[in-house]
Structure formats: C-alpha cells, structure tokens
Design a protein around this motif. Structure first.
Motif, short mmCIF file in Angstrom:
data_model
loop_
_atom_site.label_atom_id
_atom_site.label_comp_id
_atom_site.label_asym_id
_atom_site.label_seq_id
_atom_site.Cartn_x
_atom_site.Cartn_y
_atom_site.Cartn_z
N VAL A 406 0.82 -1.22 0.00
CA VAL A 406 0.00 0.00 0.00
C VAL A 406 0.86 1.27 0.00
CG1 VAL A 406 -2.07 -1.06 0.96
CG2 VAL A 406 -0.35 -0.14 2.52
N GLU A 423 3.16 0.15 -4.92
CA GLU A 423 1.86 0.51 -4.34
C GLU A 423 0.74 -0.01 -5.24
OE1 GLU A 423 1.42 4.63 -3.12
OE2 GLU A 423 -0.69 4.60 -3.70
N ASN A 424 -0.23 -0.67 -4.58
CA ASN A 424 -1.40 -1.19 -5.29
C ASN A 424 -1.08 -2.41 -6.14
OD1 ASN A 424 -4.13 -1.17 -5.70
ND2 ASN A 424 -4.07 0.30 -7.38
N PRO B 376 -2.84 6.28 5.15
CA PRO B 376 -2.94 7.22 4.05
C PRO B 376 -3.10 6.44 2.74
CG PRO B 376 -0.69 7.12 4.93
CD PRO B 376 -1.53 6.27 5.80
N ARG B 377 -4.12 6.72 1.99
CA ARG B 377 -4.36 6.10 0.68
C ARG B 377 -4.70 4.61 0.73
NH1 ARG B 377 -3.12 8.57 -3.90
NH2 ARG B 377 -2.52 6.60 -4.84
N PHE B 378 -5.00 4.06 1.91
CA PHE B 378 -5.48 2.67 1.88
C PHE B 378 -6.41 2.39 3.05
CE2 PHE B 378 -3.46 0.26 5.29
CZ PHE B 378 -2.41 1.08 5.66
N SER B 452 -7.21 0.81 -2.25
CA SER B 452 -6.05 1.67 -2.46
C SER B 452 -6.50 2.80 -3.37
CB SER B 452 -4.96 0.82 -3.12
OG SER B 452 -3.85 1.61 -3.46
#
Lengths: 471, 471
Positions: A406, A423-424, B376-378, B452
């Motif tokens: 993540v 990420e992702n 953050p972001r997930f 995500s």
C-alpha cells in the motif's frame, strides 16, 4: 572523559497496559514525542566534554535501543546485553569494564533510562559538582531534595560538606520510611531521595566493588572477558553472568565505601513509577484531568485518560480514575490503587496470556507488524519495513501469504524469482515457498499481509538467512 | 385472530456506545444470544392462536428486522416502514390498517421491541385476560405491578374490577411521580407502571383514534392509502405521514377513551432504559459485578463491564462503574450517572462525528463489513457475504480493490469476466471497473479487501444494479 551509562532495565509492569515486557516504560513516549530513554540520552549528550552513552539492556530490547538512539541522532557508545537481570551493581560493572577498555581514565555518569528531569540546567550544575568530587576519587550519588513526604523512595542522609560547593559526605542510606518519618526527613532538610543516578571514576567503582563484593567482581570480570561483539552489541555469556550475586549498587558498594558522597539537587525529577505519578507531574486541565488522544469527558475530574489510535474514550461523572487504552487491553483503575497494577499483570502471567508481554503491534529490527484481524484459518497483518531493511529469508510449513503493497516499493523474493512490488500491486507466497521481503528504497514499505492456513503462530517459521543474526 | 405489533422505534442513545442510531437497543444481544427484538417476537409467537408479527420500524432498520426474524425462525406479518417518527399513536394506526386489510376482526397485541420479560407464563396469562377484555371492546393497557418506588415511569391508577378476573377499569394515567409520591403509589397497591404494551381490536383502536384525534386519523389513513409494497416492506410516503401530529397512544387515545382497561401483571418486566437498569436486572457475581467478555477485575464491586471482541478490560479498585467497550469507542461512567450518556451523544453529534451513528462493523442487506485498518491512501476491510446474497453491481471513481477470499467461494464479476474465487485465492479490481461479488454457496463468504486510492469514502460508489433496490 565522561561516559554516560544508561541502565535500561525494568520489567514493564507498573505502567501496564502501555508498557509491556517487550516494550517497557523507558521506550514509551509518555510526555511529548520522545521516550524517556531518548530524553535520557539527549540529556547526557548535552553535557560538556561527554562521550557517546553506553547502554546496558536485555537482549529483547537491543534493536529498540539502537533505533531510538538513531531517531534522536545520538551516537552509541555501545550496547551491552545483560543475558539475565542481576540488579544494578553487576550491570554497572559491565559498563565500567566496557568503557575502561578504551579510556582508562573514564568517569561514569550512571543514569536509569526511565526517569524524568524537567530542569536540565539544575541537573547540569549538579553533574559539574559531582565531576569535581569524582575526580577526587569519590563515588557520588545524586540526591533529590524532597518537596513532599514520599514514602516510596529510599533516602540519603548527608554528613559534612565536602570541599566542593554542593557536595556532602554520605552519613547513611535509609530505607523507605513511614509517613511520620518521611515528614521528619522533609522538615530536617538534610535528607534527599536516592535517585539511582551516580557518578564516579570507572576504576574507582571496580576497586570498591572488588573490595566489598569480591565474588560479584570476579564473576562479572570473567563473564565480561568472554563477551562477544556483534554489530554495536556486546553480548555477555549467560551462564557466567547468571552466576553473579544479584545486588544493587547501593547495598553492594555505596553503603560500604568510605568515599561515598551525595550531591543534593532540585531538578524536577520523577521516576514516573506509576500512572498516578505521571498524572501528578504532568500539566493538567482546569478539572485536573490529563487527557491524551481522542477523549470526550463529561463531569470528569482528577483523572488520567489515554486513548489509543482509532479509538475514543468517553468518560461520564467519574473522578480520580486512570483509564489507559491500547489495541488489545484497557485498564480502568482508581488512581490511588495503580501501584497494584502488578496484581493484574500477575493474573495475566498466571493464565499464560500475552497482554503483559507484547503489544498487538510488535517491533522487529526490520520494522513492525500489527495483527489487525484474525479469524478461523486466517490472519491479517499490517507490516512496515524500514528503508534499507529486510525480513529474513524464510518459509512456513502451514500457511500461504498474500501481500498487497500500500506504500513504497518492496523487493520480493519468492523461490527462484526476485521482483519489485509497488503501491497497489500484490503477490502470492505459496505454502512452503522460500521468500523474503526487502526495502531497497528510502521510504518505508507498508503492506497488508493476509495469511491463510491451518496454523498461523509466529513460531511457524524457518529462517534460512537473516541480516540481524536471528537465523 | 391475535396479531402482535412490534414497535421498533428508539434512537439508540441510552445504551451508547453499544447501541448506535443504526443499531439501536432492540437489535442488541444484551443478555444471552438473542436480541430484545428477537425475544419479543418469540414471546409473541409462543402465544396461542397468534398470527405472524407486524413490525413497525424505520427505513434504516428494515434489513436488520428481516434478518433477525429469519434467524429465530419467526415468520413476518409484514414490516411497515415509518418514514419519520411520529410517536406511538400514528405507528399503531399504520399497523392497525395493515392488519385490517387481511383480517377485519383482528385484535392487536402492541409490544415495544426493546423490553425484557422474564416470566413468560405470567405474561401469557395476562394476555389471555386482556384478550377477553379486548373481545368486549376494551382498549387494554398492561400495567406492571411495581416492586419498588420507581420515579422514571408513568403510572396507571386502576378503578373498579371488570367482569374478567384480573382486569380493571382505568381510573387515570399519572405522570412520572416524585419519590414520595412513588412510595405512596407502591404502598397503595392500586397503581401499576405503564409498560407501553397494549391489546385491543384493530377497528376499535381506529374508531377511538378517529373520535379523539381526528386529524391524526385522517392523515395516517391518507398516508397508508398511498403505501407501496416492496418485498416484505410496506413503505409509507414521507410527506404525507410527516403531516401527522406526533403523539403517544397514551395521550391520543388511552386517556380519552371511556373503554380503557388495565391488566396489572408481575412478569419480571424491564424496559432496560439504561446501563444501570441492565445491571440491576441481570444475575451478578459475588462482588455484584456483571462481566461480559474478556474481563479481569481486581477489587472491583458493583460494576458492569463489557469487553468487545479481541480486547480485554482490566479493572482495579473501582466501584459502581459502567465500562462498555466497542471497536471504536469505550464508555467509562459512574453507574448512577448513565442516564446522562445522552450528553456524550450530543457532543458527538455537535462535533459531526460518527460514533453515535454506526459501529465500525456495518451491517448491510448482503452481510457486513468492518474497517480493520486505515492509513494514508489505503483501507483494509473484512467483508462477510451471506449465502445467496450479492453486493450491488458497482464501480468506484477513486479506488482500486484487492480481494483475498479467506473462506467460502465467491463469484466475482469484473467488467466482462465472471469467475469463482476460493479460499486462499485473490483478485484485483482495477479503478473504474464494473464489479460485483456474489455468494452462490450455502456457507458465508469471508474476504479481506484492501482498498487503495486517493479517496476511500463510502460515497465513492456508483450502483448499476442492486437486488435490494438501492441502485
């Protein structure tokens, strides 16, 4: 030269559930962003003409010591690993031997890792006084001028003034007094609390130890002679060190030497020996409350309330409570009973539980993991890998793993292939495959691991290689 | 025929943080495995010659009502959705109209969904008495014989005995008394608590409502005439129902009709109106404590302590506290102050927070989800899909999703492909792709979802199709 010696012992009981055996009081950020250990090494580091601090700690805490030093930019003078706890006298002897090996004229400033000192200027002045006495061969204890009749500490009765302004011969050490006696000590003005901080020349300490505790001295010397160096760690052989008598510096040396001195000081000192003691030294709101984190309180007075991440605590109509929340355990105690939190820790031990040993979030040399969800045959972990760090090359007999990155870029080894996961992106680590996770970047890697299998214990791991010497 | 009418209103404030607006008291398993709502419908279902219960509830709770009925195997007599709360008189009128449409001779047994009754035999006897009075055209209130001088309830003063053994004419309704008055009521023996349970013929209720509250009657009749059927739900148009005066059955009908009767009963009744009332009716240990879940207590007395899943609560030296732990909020209150928990809920409302609205684990018609980790972001969710259920066909503008199935077999739709995902298999749902998750099996599907993206709110969803009418 002056060598700070930071004694990082302590079982992590009295501030449970925030403190755990794996992460005792000195490593917690109780006030502000830095831990008591970090405050201690920074305080030492700010002294004039000082060498990097030597830390004496247990095997379990070695990586945490290294990281916490690094995080505040204090160089390490070495981390001496006590294989078993034998109280302060042997621990200080190890540090003295460690320092003497490179500085035969070394002076030691012994500081417990978990004390609070608010007035650093007063502390520095006291150290200067003590250094002058130490140079003359004295073994100096720092005494804290009492500001109330505390019954929980030992006291030092001062005798004649020594040549150096502010230093005194020690007349006697006295045990924890009852309240009437403590009130008399306070009134008389010649008694000080025994702070556990000391200053002396390393060679003088060993000389006195050899005289008054020859068996301890011989055992520790033999154990230290067999020590092994490993990175910044000095590892003392367990069997030999365990043979040492266990005793405090007070009993073993200070009460017996005829060169004991005391420097009384008022420096806003506290050993934060309990939750109520933290409450009493902290700044509080108009209702005498100390709140940390997400707290909503209605008609609440005189209480210490500490919420943990992603959770709120609401209080209603309560007084004089201590409420400490963590990811897996919450304590609710009457403030004047918190010294008995040991009773709860004992209960946990007796029941073979884990809540006194570890937090749900566990620190490792490579970063941390937190078990955020468990169910039958699965577990979800949130894993953080520090820049430049790597988990061991490992395999599991009973579980497969799914990894979803993540943030950051992870280098994944899975059997014969090595690839980057961004990420992702996700990958699957089949049961039995040999795998490793590495962070070659400059930012932390964060990933979600979903474990799936018939057995998910931490002990289902075969380490084939490990940069931290754990394989 | 006898038709139970279960009134499932309530805002979920008084048992916060366990109760939330989205899951009020009646749906919680406070004692044992079944919720108060389930206990209520089972109690009704056990009566002789009884029809399936009609539930009146809000839109938000419709799926929960359906599921909870199904879980205890009680058939539904229909779920009438009140678009806005207008107190009990209009709600009962809706139920009366609903039942009369299929049984013109219907008798209603009105029961709040959130009361506890320990002595079911005594309750059944009282219902028999009330049925005989109802057949004669009486509007019967169930009175609870007081066993202490409660000041929090309204009272009913009985008048002359009616022909049926155990039934009385109602002399008057009296407001919540002060303590001295309540003590007199208790001593006199002719007063009973107003339980909120009633029995009467549906046509008689509407007749009396038309006589004493003609505007309400007309408005509700008009609203009901426009109702729409949808699955088991009867949906009342909001604008029309909102025009009805808001009033209780007590004020609107019972105090005005000359055919009001009361059947006093001792049946171990409680409305569990607060945490302290739950504590007082429950079986407690030798120290007068009521513990639920993983609780370790030392020197603790007179307290209600409720731990939540995967978390322990430790108490030390406390007395008369209420400690309620949930995944995202913990309440610590003095037991005699818990009626003021509303002050905390008001604070949450005022600050625009969520902890009074939803639990971290959110129930949906297809199952549930629980946000077990955020960063953050997930975000990481644990999702359960019930057998035969399906999430809507949907897409997100700002997030991609990774799914790892940890039990069961999920049918996954992702754009043009449809495939099965089994335990320990995973898939990736790219940002913007049209996807659906379905459980065609007979066991629940459990999966871990790692989201995500730049925005992770629940409102980033476009529903293209939905079997529950939400698209």
């Amino acid at each position: 030269m002056l060598h700070p010696v930071v004694l990082s012992g302590g079982s992590g009981t009295r501030l449970w559930p925030l403190s755990r055996q794996n992460q005792p009081k000195q490593f917690l950020a109780l006030m502000g962003d830095r831990s008591l250990f970090q405050e201690t090494v920074l305080r030492a580091h700010a002294l004039e003409g000082v060498q990097p601090p030597v830390t004496v700690c247990s095997e379990d805490h070695r990586f945490m010591v290294g990281e916490q030093l690094q995080a505040v930019g204090v160089p390490s003078g070495g981390i001496v690993l006590e294989p078993v706890a034998r109280n302060t006298a042997p621990a200080i002897a190890l540090a003295a031997m460690h320092v003497l090996a490179r500085d035969p004229g070394a002076t030691l400033l012994v500081m417990p890792a978990d004390h609070l000192i608010e007035d650093e200027a007063a502390f520095r002045t006291a150290v200067d006084t003590a250094r002058a006495l130490g140079d003359e061969g004295c073994l100096v204890a720092f005494g804290i001028k009492p500001d109330y009749a505390e019954t929980g500490y030992g006291y030092i009765l001062r005798g004649d003034a020594l040549g150096t302004d502010g230093g005194y011969r020690i007349e006697s050490f006295v045990e924890k007094p009852d309240l009437a006696t403590a009130e008399r000590y306070l009134a008389e003005g010649t008694y000080a609390w025994n702070s556990g901080m000391f200053l002396f020349r390393a060679d003088r300490y060993l000389e006195e130890l050899g005289k008054h505790a020859p068996e301890m001295m011989a055992t520790v010397r033999e154990a230290y002679a067999q020590a092994e160096s490993d990175l910044d760690f000095t590892r003392i052989p367990e069997a030999m060190f365990a043979a040492s008598p266990s005793d405090s510096i007070d009993y073993a040396v200070m009460e017996k030497t005829d060169r004991a001195a005391v420097v009384p000081v008022s420096c806003g000192w506290s050993d934060i020996g309990s939750w109520s003691s933290l409450w009493s030294v902290a700044e509080r709101d108009a209702d005498d409350n100390l709140h940390e984190g997400d707290v909503i309180s209605v008609d609440t007075k005189g209480s210490l309330v500490r919420a943990s991440e992603r959770r709120m605590i609401a209080t209603l109509g309560v007084e004089d409570l201590v409420i400490i929340d963590t990811a897996d355990a919450t304590l609710v105690a009457r403030k004047d009973r918190v010294q008995d939190v040991k009773a709860i820790v004992d209960r946990l031990k007796g029941e073979g539980r884990q809540e006194h040993l570890f937090h749900r979030k566990v620190y490792r040399p490579w970063g941390s993991y937190d078990s955020i969800g468990v169910g039958p045959r699965f577990q979800v972990k949130r894993i953080v890998v520090k820049p430049g760090a790597a988990l061991s090359l490992q395999k599991h007999a009973h579980r497969a793993e799914h990894w979803v990155v993540v943030s950051g870029v992870a280098e994944v080894t899975c059997d014969d292939s090595v690839f980057d996961l961004r990420e992702n992106e996700s990958t699957f680590i089949p049961l039995g495959s040999v795998h490793r996770l590495r962070n070659n970047g400059t930012e932390p890697v964060e990933l979600i691991e979903v474990q799936s299998g018939s057995y998910l214990g931490e002990d289902d791991i075969v380490r084939l290689e490990d940069v931290y010497g754990r394989s």
